[in-house]
Design a protein around this motif. Structure first.
Motif, short mmCIF file in Angstrom:
data_model
loop_
_atom_site.label_atom_id
_atom_site.label_comp_id
_atom_site.label_asym_id
_atom_site.label_seq_id
_atom_site.Cartn_x
_atom_site.Cartn_y
_atom_site.Cartn_z
N LYS A 116 0.62 -1.31 0.00
CA LYS A 116 -0.05 0.09 0.04
C LYS A 116 0.94 1.15 0.08
N GLY A 117 2.06 0.97 -0.23
CA GLY A 117 3.04 2.33 -0.03
C GLY A 117 3.60 2.78 1.27
N ALA A 118 3.34 1.88 2.08
CA ALA A 118 3.75 2.26 3.78
C ALA A 118 4.77 1.47 4.02
N SER A 119 5.75 1.69 4.98
CA SER A 119 6.90 0.88 5.41
C SER A 119 6.35 0.48 6.80
N ARG A 120 7.11 -0.61 7.28
CA ARG A 120 6.50 -1.14 8.70
C ARG A 120 7.59 -0.91 9.46
N ILE A 121 7.32 -1.16 10.99
CA ILE A 121 8.13 -1.23 12.02
C ILE A 121 7.54 -2.26 12.91
N SER A 122 8.36 -3.11 13.28
CA SER A 122 7.84 -4.17 14.32
C SER A 122 7.59 -3.62 15.54
N ALA A 123 6.71 -4.38 16.56
CA ALA A 123 6.44 -3.82 17.81
C ALA A 123 7.90 -3.78 18.41
N ARG A 124 8.98 -4.68 18.50
CA ARG A 124 10.25 -4.68 19.04
C ARG A 124 11.08 -3.35 18.56
N GLU A 125 11.03 -3.33 17.38
CA GLU A 125 11.76 -2.07 16.66
C GLU A 125 10.93 -0.67 17.19
N LEU A 126 9.72 -0.55 17.38
CA LEU A 126 9.06 0.51 18.13
C LEU A 126 9.61 0.88 19.37
N HIS A 127 9.52 -0.59 20.27
CA HIS A 127 9.88 -0.46 21.53
C HIS A 127 11.24 -0.14 21.82
N ASN A 128 12.35 -0.20 20.98
CA ASN A 128 13.48 -0.05 21.05
C ASN A 128 13.69 1.57 20.67
N GLU A 129 12.91 1.92 19.66
CA GLU A 129 12.87 3.53 19.33
C GLU A 129 12.45 4.31 20.43
N VAL A 130 11.19 3.83 21.20
CA VAL A 130 10.74 4.55 22.14
C VAL A 130 11.74 4.62 23.54
N ASN A 131 12.47 3.61 23.76
CA ASN A 131 13.13 3.49 24.88
C ASN A 131 14.47 4.49 24.77
N MET A 132 14.92 4.54 23.38
CA MET A 132 15.76 5.56 22.91
C MET A 132 15.57 6.90 23.20
N ILE A 133 14.33 7.11 22.84
CA ILE A 133 13.86 8.54 22.93
C ILE A 133 13.46 8.95 24.31
N GLU A 134 12.92 8.21 25.09
CA GLU A 134 12.63 8.19 26.50
C GLU A 134 14.20 8.52 26.96
N SER A 135 15.04 7.82 27.01
CA SER A 135 16.67 7.85 27.60
C SER A 135 17.01 9.40 27.02
N ASP A 136 16.75 9.81 25.82
CA ASP A 136 17.24 11.14 25.40
C ASP A 136 16.56 12.17 26.16
N ILE A 137 15.27 12.04 26.17
CA ILE A 137 14.39 13.13 27.01
C ILE A 137 14.88 13.25 28.26
N ARG A 138 15.14 12.13 28.77
CA ARG A 138 15.69 12.14 30.45
C ARG A 138 16.88 12.79 30.50
N LYS A 139 17.75 12.52 29.61
CA LYS A 139 19.34 13.08 29.75
C LYS A 139 19.40 14.37 29.35
N ASN A 140 18.47 14.89 28.18
CA ASN A 140 18.75 16.25 27.75
C ASN A 140 17.59 17.15 28.11
N PHE A 141 16.70 16.87 28.90
CA PHE A 141 15.60 17.70 29.42
C PHE A 141 15.48 17.56 30.87
#
Length: 170
Positions: A116-141
Motif C-alpha cells: 500500500k506504499g507504507a513501510s513497517r516497523i515491528s513492535a520490538r523495533e518501535l519499543h527500542n525506538e521509544v526507549n531511546m527517545i525516553e532516554s534522550d528526553i531524560r538526559k537532555n531535558f
C-alpha cells in the motif's frame, strides 16, 4: 518537509510489549491502553510526526469512534472492522502523498501495508525506538533541568544574577 504518519496497531503493540501486557494482566486493558497512548503521545511530541493509534472494536456493537488523546488520534474501529483493515485503508489513501509507517508485528499485515506504499516497523523495533527517545528526553531535558536547579543561579531572580555578575566584574 513531507508529513510523516505512524499508524499503530494498538492491541498488537500492547500484547507485544511486556510492560503493557503485564498492565493488562495485573490491572486492566483500559490502563494498558492509556499507558500506550501516553507513550505514543510523548513519542509524537519528540518526533514531530502524526501518530494514529488504532484499536479493534470488531466485537463491539457500534460505529467507528475517533478521538483526540493529548496530541494523537485514537481510532476505535466500527463493528466488524479490524484494526488491520482500517490501517490498510488509511495507508492506501495517504501512502502516495505522505511518508507512512505502520507499527505491528502481524506478519501478514506487514506484507499487505508494504504493498500500500507504507513501510513497517515491528513492535520490538518501535519499543527500542521509544526507549531511546525516553532516554534522550531524560538526559537532555529532565536531568539537565535538575542539574541547573541544583546550582545557586537556578534559584535566583535574573535581576539578582545580573547584579551579582556586575559586582563580580568590578
Amino acid at each position: 518537509m513531507t508529513r510523516e504518519f505512524l499508524l499503530v496497531d494498538g492491541y498488537n503493540i500492547i500484547y507485544a510489549w511486556d510492560k503493557l501486557k503485564r498492565a493488562v494482566e495485573e490491572e486492566s486493558l483500559e490502563i494498558a491502553r492509556k499507558k500506550l497512548l501516553d507513550i505514543m503521545s510523548n513519542y509524537q511530541g519528540y518526533k514531530k510526526i502524526e501518530v494514529i493509534v488504532v484499536f479493534d472494536a470488531h466485537r463491539v456493537k457500534g460505529t467507528r469512534k475517533i478521538e483526540k488523546y493529548n496530541n494523537i488520534d485514537v481510532v476505535f474501529t466500527k463493528e466488524v472492522e479490524t484494526a488491520d483493515h482500517y490501517i490498510e485503508k488509511v495507508a492506501h489513501s495517504i501512502g502516495r502523498d505522505y511518508r507512512v509507517r505502520v507499527a505491528t508485528s502481524d506478519g501478514l499485515e506487514q506484507t499487505i501495508i508494504l504493498g500500500k506504499g507504507a513501510s513497517r516497523i515491528s513492535a520490538r523495533e518501535l519499543h527500542n525506538e521509544v526507549n531511546m527517545i525516553e532516554s534522550d528526553i531524560r538526559k537532555n531535558f529532565i536531568e539537565k533541568v535538575q542539574i541547573d536547579n541544583n546550582r545557586l543561579e537556578g534559584h535566583l531572580d535574573p535581576k539578582v544574577l545580573e547584579w551579582m555578575e556586575k559586582m563580580r566584574r568590578e
